[in-house]
Design a protein around this motif. Structure first.
Motif: not given
Length: 906
Positions: A414-430
Motif C-alpha cells: 500500500v502506498t501514500a505520498m507526501a511532497t516536499v516542495t523545494v523553493a525554486t527562484s528565478v531572478s533577472v536583472n533588467p
C-alpha cells in the motif's frame, strides 16, 4: 561257334588222312589205311558258372556234361569276354583218347552279370527350402568309373529342414552292361519363413514394467505357432512405443521365427514433479494460484476436491493459512500425494504519511513520518527504511514527491505520498541587457510541393497566430533539384510567371511558381508589414538541364526576377545540406567542400553574381558544426576557402534519428546540445577569420526524418520552446522550422508506446493541413496549431525587435526549471519551463530593482492542454492566459507539469 568247330574237325580229318596217305605212299607198297577216328557222342553238355561283364570265359567253370567216351569239356575260346546276358558260347569236348576219338564242339549258355561301376566321388547338392522337392536341388560334380549321370533316386521327396542324406542313383551310359549305383548325398534344406497375416495386440502396461507384463492377444500366421515379446525383460518408455515381437512356429524344425513390431501402450507411472503456490503467502482476501506438474494419473486437489490439469494453475482464496494436498491417481496402481501450504497474512495499512515542513530551501531537511501497520515500510526515492511513527530526514534539492510503500509478507503493497516542495527562484536583472532580440527567429519553411494558392488566407492566419514573420523557400533537399525558371536562360518579362522544372522527378505543385509566391503569399493580406522575410535556397546540386552541377547565374537571375516583380529576398543560401550523401549533387566531385567553396567565390561564383543583382541580399554557405556525419572537414574547408564570399552561415539541427527518439532526451537535453553546436560554429568562424558572422538556422526539428507521434506531442513543443530560447541567447540571426504546411508523414514513423502522445501519426508540418492530407487524421481543421506551433505563439511575446536578451539565474531545482528572458516594452518577459512530466514546480520570480508590478500576465501551454487531444474528437486547445493584475515582487508562480509559461511583468 559250333559251326566253326565243326569245320576245324573236318579239316583236321582231311589233313590227317592226307598225312597218313603220304606216309603210306612213301613206304612203298600198298599197306592198309589207318582206321578213322570216331566222333564221340555228347549226350549232355555241361553247365557254365556265371561271370560278370568284363570277365573272360576262362572265369566261368563248366560243370557236368556227358559224352560217350571219357574226356573233358572246355571253352573253345576261353579269352572271349562276352556281353552281359546269357549268350551261348562254344565249348569243346576233348576225349581222353584223342587218338581214336575226335573232339566234339558244342555250345553252352553262360550267364554274364552286369558290372557295377565304381563311384569314387558323389556329387554335391544345392540348397533348397523346406517345402521344395529334391527336384529343386541341383546335383553338381561327382566321379564314377564309367560314363553316366547322377540323379535323385526319388526327386519328388520333400525332405525336412536340416542336412538330411538323400538317395542318389548313378546311371551308367552303358546301361546294358553296367548296373546303376545307389548312394546318398547330404542336401541343405533351409527353414521356410512363416507368413504373418496379422500381428497381435498388446495389453497396456505401466511405466517401469517389463514387456513380460503385457499380454499379446490375437495375431494370425501360417503355419501355426505362437507370438511372444522378443525381449520380454525390456522396460519400454512411456507412450506407445513399437516393440519387437517374435512369431515362433510350432514346427520349429522346418520353419524359422519371424520378427515384427507391435505398439504397446505404456502408461506413465504416477509422478509429481512439483506442486507449488504462487504466491506462497497472500494477503487475506487475495488469491493464490496452485500449479501442479504431474504425470501418469488424474489429479485432484483438496480441500475442495478440485480437478486439476498438469501445468495449469487453479485459483484458491483461503481465508486462513491452508495446506493443500494433490492426489494423482493412475488408471492402474497406487495413488501418490504431495502437499503445499498457502500462508494468509493481514493486509498492510497506512494511517498517515506527512512531510514536516512541506516546503524547504534547496538542500534543507524535512522530516517524513509514516504511521502504518502490517508490513515493512520503505520511502522512495532513496529506498529509505521507515519505522512507523518515526520521522525520516530528507534534504531534496528539487521539489520531490516521496512515496511510502508498506509491504506485508505476501508482497502486497500500500502506498501514500507526501511532497516536499523545494523553493525554486528565478531572478533577472533588467539593467544587464544583453544582445538584441530579433523576431526573425519566428520562421517556417515552405515547399514547392504544397499548393499555397488555394489556402493562402488560412496559412496567413495561422502564421499570424503563431507570430511567423520569416520564410524559407523552395524546400529542403528539393532545392538542389529545383529550377525556378525551368531550362530558360532568360528571365520572363515582369508580371509573367516562370515555368519551373525539377531534376530527378522531384514533385512540385503547378501553382507554386515564384510570381504566385510573391503576389499570393509574400505580400498576401495579413502578412507582416512589408511582407514576409524571404530566404531562398539556390540550387547547387543540379543545372537546369540536369546534367551537371548548379548554376550561379540561375540563382542571380532568380533574385533579379524577385526584385523586378515586387519581391524581396533577404537571404540566399548556396545549396542545402550538400555535405550529405542524401543530397543531389551532379558535380564531378560530389559532396566535396573544395568544389562547393570554389562555386561560391570568384567573379562567376554565387556570391558575386547574386550581389551584382541585389547588393542587399545576404549570401550564405552551409555548415554542419563539425558533426562528422558526412564530408570530412566540410566546415573548415568551406569557411576558409570561401572567406570573404559569405555574409552568413546556415546550420540545420535535428538532434535525433528515426527509431531512436527519446522524450527524456528531447525535453531535457536536446536544446542545450544545440547551443554546444552553435558554439562550435562560432569557434570555426573565429578560426577562419570570420568571427561574428551571423548564423542562420535554416532547418530544425526533433528527428532528422520519418517523424512519428513525438512530432505532434507536447514533448516536441517543449523542445521547440527551449530551442527558441537557446537561439535567442546564442544570438542566432534567423531561424526557420521544418516545416509549416504540407508534409504529413502518416503512420510511417515511430509511434511507440515508449513515447508520450495521443496521436497515431507523425508530421513534419507543425500546422494542420486539414482535409487536404487524410494521413494525419484528427489533426484538426486546416491551420490548427500543434504544440510546436504553440511554442512559437508563446515566444512571439518575447522575440520582439528592439528588445534585448536578459540572463535569468535559476536556483533550487535547476534540473526541471529552465528560464529565458528579455526586456519587454519597458518591463520584463520571462519564459519558464517545467520539464518534469508529473510534478508541478513552485517558482519565486525576482526582478532586480522591482518590488511591485502594475500588471503581470502569464500565458501557459502544458501537458494538460495537450492531453485534450486524447479523445474521439481531439481538441487542439490554445494556451491559457492569466491576467494577474498588479503583483508584489518577488512573485510566486506554480508551473504545471511539462509546461512552458511566458510571464510578462510590466
Amino acid at each position: 561257334m559250333m559251326k566253326a568247330s565243326r569245320k576245324v574237325s573236318i579239316g583236321l580229318s582231311i589233313l590227317l588222312s592226307l598225312t597218313i596217305a603220304a606216309c603210306g605212299g612213301s613206304s612203298g607198297g600198298g599197306g592198309n589205311p589207318p582206321p578213322s577216328k570216331t566222333t564221340p557222342t555228347v549226350s549232355a553238355w555241361p553247365t557254365a558258372s556265371a561271370i560278370t561283364y568284363g570277365q573272360t570265359l576262362a572265369s566261368s567253370t563248366l560243370s557236368g556234361g556227358t559224352a560217350s567216351v571219357t574226356g573233358s569239356f572246355s571253352w573253345t575260346t576261353s579269352t572271349t569276354a562276352p556281353g552281359a546276358g546269357s549268350p551261348s558260347e562254344g565249348v569243346t569236348f576233348t576225349p581222353t583218347d584223342t587218338t581214336d576219338y575226335n573232339t566234339v564242339a558244342g555250345s553252352v549258355g553262360v550267364t554274364v552279370n552286369k558290372a557295377t561301376p565304381t563311384v569314387s566321388a558323389w556329387p554335391t547338392a544345392s540348397a533348397i527350402t523346406y517345402g521344395q522337392t529334391l527336384a529343386s536341388s541341383t546335383l553338381s560334380g561327382g566321379t564314377a568309373s564309367v560314363p553316366g549321370a547322377f540323379s535323385w533316386t526319388t526327386s519328388t521327396t520333400s525332405p525336412s529342414a536340416g542336412a538330411p542324406s538323400e538317395s542318389v542313383t548313378f546311371t551308367p551310359t552303358d546301361a546294358t552292361d553296367y548296373n546303376t549305383v545307389a548312394g546318398t548325398v547330404n542336401v541343405t534344406v533351409n527353414q521356410a519363413t512363416p507368413t504373418v497375416t496379422a500381428w497381435p495386440t498388446a495389453s497396456a502396461i505401466t511405466s517401469g514394467q517389463t514387456l513380460s507384463s503385457s499380454t499379446l492377444t490375437g495375431g494370425a500366421a501360417s503355419p501355426l505357432g505362437t507370438f511372444a515379446w522378443t525381449t520380454p525383460t525390456l522396460v519400454p518408455s512411456a507412450g506407445t512405443p513399437s516393440e519387437s515381437v517374435t512369431f515362433t512356429p510350432n514346427d520349429a524344425t522346418d520353419y524359422s521365427t519371424v520378427t515384427g513390431s507391435v505398439a504397446v501402450t505404456v502408461n506413465a507411472a504416477p509422478s509429481i514433479t512439483s506442486f507449488t503456490p504462487k504466491p506462497a503467502t497472500i494477503t487475506a482476501g487475495s488469491n493464490s494460484s496452485l500449479t501442479a506438474v504431474f504425470a501418469g494419473g488424474a489429479g485432484v486437489v483438496t480441500p475442495g476436491n478440485i480437478t486439476v490439469t498438469s501445468g495449469v494453475a487453479i485459483t484458491v482464496t483461503p481465508a486462513a493459512t491452508t495446506t493443500y494436498t494433490l492426489t494423482v491417481t493412475p488408471t492402474v496402481g497406487q495413488a501418490i500425494n504431495s502437499m503445499t501450504t498457502v500462508t494468509v497474512v493481514a493486509a498492510p495499512a497506512i494511517t498517515s504519511f506527512i512531510a514536516n515542513p512541506t516546503s524547504v530551501a534547496s538542500g534543507s531537511p524535512s522530516g517524513l513520518t509514516g504511521v502504518f501497520t502490517g508490513g515493512t515500510g520503505v520511502i522512495t526515492p532513496g529506498n529509505l527504511a521507515a519505522t512507523s511513527g518515526t520521522a525520516v530526514s530528507v534534504s531534496p534539492t528539487t521539489t520531490t514527491t516521496y512515496t511510502l510503500t508498506v509491504t506485508n509478507a505476501a508482497g502486497t503493497p500500500v502506498t501514500a505520498m507526501a511532497t516536499v516542495t523545494v523553493a525554486t527562484s528565478v531572478s533577472v536583472n533588467p539593467a544587464n541587457a544583453g544582445i538584441a532580440v530579433t523576431n526573425q527567429l519566428l520562421g517556417m519553411n515552405m515547399a514547392v510541393w504544397f499548393d499555397f494558392t488555394s489556402n493562402t488566407p488560412a496559412i496567413v492566419d495561422a502564421f499570424q497566430s503563431a507570430g511567423i514573420v520569416a520564410l524559407r523557400w523552395p524546400g529542403g533537399s528539393t532545392s538542389d533539384d529545383y529550377h525556378w525558371n525551368g531550362t530558360s536562360a532568360s528571365n520572363p518579362a515582369n508580371g509573367v510567371a516562370p515555368t519551373p522544372s525539377t531534376c530527378q522527378g522531384a514533385y512540385q505543385s503547378s501553382n507554386t511558381n515564384y510570381l504566385n509566391f510573391i503576389t499570393n503569399f509574400e505580400h498576401a493580406n495579413g502578412a507582416p508589414t512589408n511582407g514576409y522575410d524571404i530566404a531562398l535556397t539556390a540550387d547547387y546540386g543540379t543545372n537546369p538541364t540536369c546534367n551537371g552541377g548548379g548554376s550561379a547565374t540561375e540563382a542571380a537571375n532568380w533574385v533579379q526576377y524577385a526584385n523586378a516583380n515586387g519581391g524581396t529576398v533577404s537571404h540566399v543560401t548556396v545549396g542545402n545540406e550538400n555535405y550529405g550523401s542524401w543530397e543531389e549533387d551532379m558535380h564531378v566531385k560530389e559532396h566535396d567542400p573544395g568544389t562547393y567553396a570554389a562555386s561560391v567565390i570568384g567573379s562567376t561564383g554565387y556570391y558575386s553574381l547574386i550581389k551584382a543583382q541585389s547588393p542587399s541580399t545576404l549570401v550564405g554557405v552551409i555548415v554542419d558544426a563539425n558533426s562528422n556525419c558526412c564530408a570530412s572537414g566540410w566546415d573548415s574547408t568551406v569557411l576558409s576557402s570561401a572567406k570573404g564570399s559569405y555574409d552568413f552561415v546556415e546550420f540545420h539541427y535535428y538532434p535525433q534519428n528515426p527509431g531512436g527518439e527519446s522524450d527524456t532526451f528531447l525535453v531535457q537535453q536536446a536544446a542545450p546540445e544545440f547551443t554546444t553546436n552553435i558554439n562550435t560554429i562560432k569557434q570555426e568562424l573565429t578560426t577562419a577569420g570570420e568571427a561574428n558572422t551571423p548564423i542562420y538556422v535554416g532547418e530544425m526539428g526533433s528527428v532528422s526524418s520519418n517523424p512519428g507521434k513525438q512530432s505532434v506531442s507536447i514533448t516536441q513543443g517543449l523542445f521547440a520552446g527551449q530551442m527558441l530560447g537557446e537561439m535567442m541567447n546564442d544570438g542566432v540571426s534567423r531561424a526557420t522550422w521544418w516545416i509549416g504546411f504540407g508534409n504529413c508523414n502518416g503512420t510511417a514513423g515511430n509511434d511507440s508506446s515508449s513515447l508520450y502522445g495521443w496521436q497515431s501519426f507523425g508530421a513534419y508540418n507543425v500546422f494542420s493541413d486539414g482535409s487536404e492530407d487524410p494521413t494525419c487524421p484528427g489533426y484538426g481543421p486546416f491551420g490548427t496549431m500543434s504544440p510546436t506551433a504553440q511554442a512559437f505563439s508563446l515566444f512571439q511575446n518575447v522575440a520582439v525587435n528592439g528588445e534585448h536578451v536578459l540572463t535569468p539565474a535559476v536556483s533550487g531545482d535547476t534540473t526541471d526549471v529552465r528560464a529565458y528572458a528579455a526586456t519587454h516594452s519597458g518591463g520584463t518577459a520571462l519564459v519558464l519551463f517545467n520539464v518534469n512530466e508529473t510534478t508541478s514546480q513552485t517558482v519565486t520570480v525576482t526582478v532586480n530593482g522591482e518590488t511591485t508590478s502594475p500588471g503581470v500576465t502569464v500565458i501557459t501551454y502544458d501537458k494538460s492542454i495537450y492531453d485534450q487531444t486524447d479523445s474521439v474528437t481531439p481538441v487542439w486547445a490554445n494556451p491559457t492566459t492569466t491576467t494577474m493584475g498588479s503583483q508584489t515582487i518577488p512573485l510566486t508562480l506554480t508551473l504545471s507539469p511539462w509546461s512552458m509559461n511566458v510571464v510578462l511583468i510590466q
